[in-house]
Design an enzyme around this catalytic site. Structure first.
Site, short mmCIF file in Angstrom:
data_model
loop_
_atom_site.label_atom_id
_atom_site.label_comp_id
_atom_site.label_asym_id
_atom_site.label_seq_id
_atom_site.Cartn_x
_atom_site.Cartn_y
_atom_site.Cartn_z
N ARG A 187 7.60 -1.44 -3.44
CA ARG A 187 6.05 -2.21 -2.30
C ARG A 187 5.66 -2.81 -2.91
NH1 ARG A 187 8.20 0.71 0.44
NH2 ARG A 187 7.20 2.75 1.84
N GLU B 115 5.50 -8.42 5.56
CA GLU B 115 6.80 -8.84 5.64
C GLU B 115 6.80 -9.17 7.22
OE1 GLU B 115 9.26 -5.08 3.89
OE2 GLU B 115 8.53 -5.24 2.19
N HIS C 260 13.87 -6.21 1.98
CA HIS C 260 13.70 -4.95 2.37
C HIS C 260 14.49 -3.76 2.58
CE1 HIS C 260 9.68 -1.87 2.74
NE2 HIS C 260 11.18 -1.26 1.78
#
Length: 313
Positions: free
Chosen positions: A213, A242, A261
């Protein structure tokens, strides 16, 4: 979602529609694990017993009202372990062999001979001793790296991570590592753990890899350390914001690899997520213990999973 069609009456709802769809629902499958729609719609959750999330991390889902309720939360632990371990191995090789520079020079049609580094014998610290961290440890050890871990409980001879130090030994562990891989859940104990002080303990030749994370890392401190060549580089798959904003200096730093990601997203991952949820739904209907029950106080599935069946709210 077709495999679950015969097991329950199913409603599909986008985030703006959740409040209208939630009344009467016992089970909620949260596909967008970054959405705050459930928190906004929570007053309408009049029959909810169980929430399943399509991710391993549940940090964005555990808002106070859900955490304090009797609603069971399960995650998708197990789907992403091996894909993420493969991705981390790829990042280690890319950084050691300077493949990102090779790709950049090829686009410029520049023939620039360089020397690269061995990975055999390099020391990697895996922060996080859950299934993802363990898969990473096994994969990197098989590639010849020396692996150690950092977790809640110290262990001298872990089968996947070698010597595991407790979290309060982070700075000492960082000083010995050539690669630091973050695979820990985001909790109050881990938020911002890689800050200016932690980065100062790393070797100037070390690299940081984050597939967990974004908020585990104090991003401004990392940028400053990279600009000053305080560490050799970073490979980042997750970020505090993000998508990563165009204005972020991380895009432009030559010693940084940025990916969107995607470390656990391999061909077929969506189907695996649905299969896991469907198996749990069958268990729910049968009154059997659910897989991957999250300890809502800790924010992750414990090593000795709790056994939950249908509960009352």
């Amino acid at each position: 979602m077709a495999p679950a069609e015969g097991l329950a009456q199913i409603r599909y709802a986008r985030a703006p529609e959740l409040a209208a769809a939630l009344p009467g629902a016992e089970v909620l499958f949260v596909w967008d694990f970054f959405s705050d729609a459930l928190a906004d719609a929570w007053p309408q959750a009049d029959a909810l017993r169980w929430v399943h999330v399509a991710s391993a991390g549940v940090d964005t889902l555990l808002f106070p009202a859900l955490r304090d309720s009797d609603v069971t939360v399960t995650n998708s632990r197990g789907v992403f372990d091996e894909p993420m371990a493969e991705y981390v191995l790829g990042l280690v090789l890319c950084l050691a062999k300077d493949l990102h520079t090779t790709a950049r020079l090829q686009q410029q049609r520049r023939w620039q001979h360089r020397e690269t580094e061995r990975v055999t014998g390099a020391h990697v610290l895996v922060v996080g001793t859950g299934p993802i961290g363990r898969a990473i440890g096994r994969r990197l050890a098989a590639a010849g790296l020396t692996v150690s871990g950092l977790g809640r409980t110290a262990r001298p001879d872990d089968p996947d991570l070698g010597t595991v130090r407790p979290q309060d030994h982070l700075h000492d562990a960082l000083a010995q590592a050539d690669y630091v891989v973050l695979a820990a859940p985001l909790t109050e104990a881990t938020r911002g753990m890689i800050d200016r002080a932690a980065l100062a303990r790393m070797k100037p030749t070390a690299r940081l890899i984050n597939v967990a994370r974004g908020p585990l890392v104090a991003q401004d401190d990392l940028v400053a350390a990279l600009r000053a060549h305080q560490i050799a580089g970073a490979a980042l798959d997750v970020f505090a914001d993000e998508p990563l904003p165009d204005s972020s200096p991380l895009w432009r730093l030559p010693n940084v690899l940025v990916s969107p990601h995607m470390s656990g997203d391999v061909v077929g991952w969506r189907e695996e997520l649905v299969e896991l949820f469907t198996d749990n739904l069958r268990r729910y209907r049968q009154g059997s213990p659910l897989r991957n029950v999250v300890d809502k106080r800790l924010g992750y599935v414990t090593s000795a999973p709790l056994e939950h069946t249908r509960g009352s709210r």
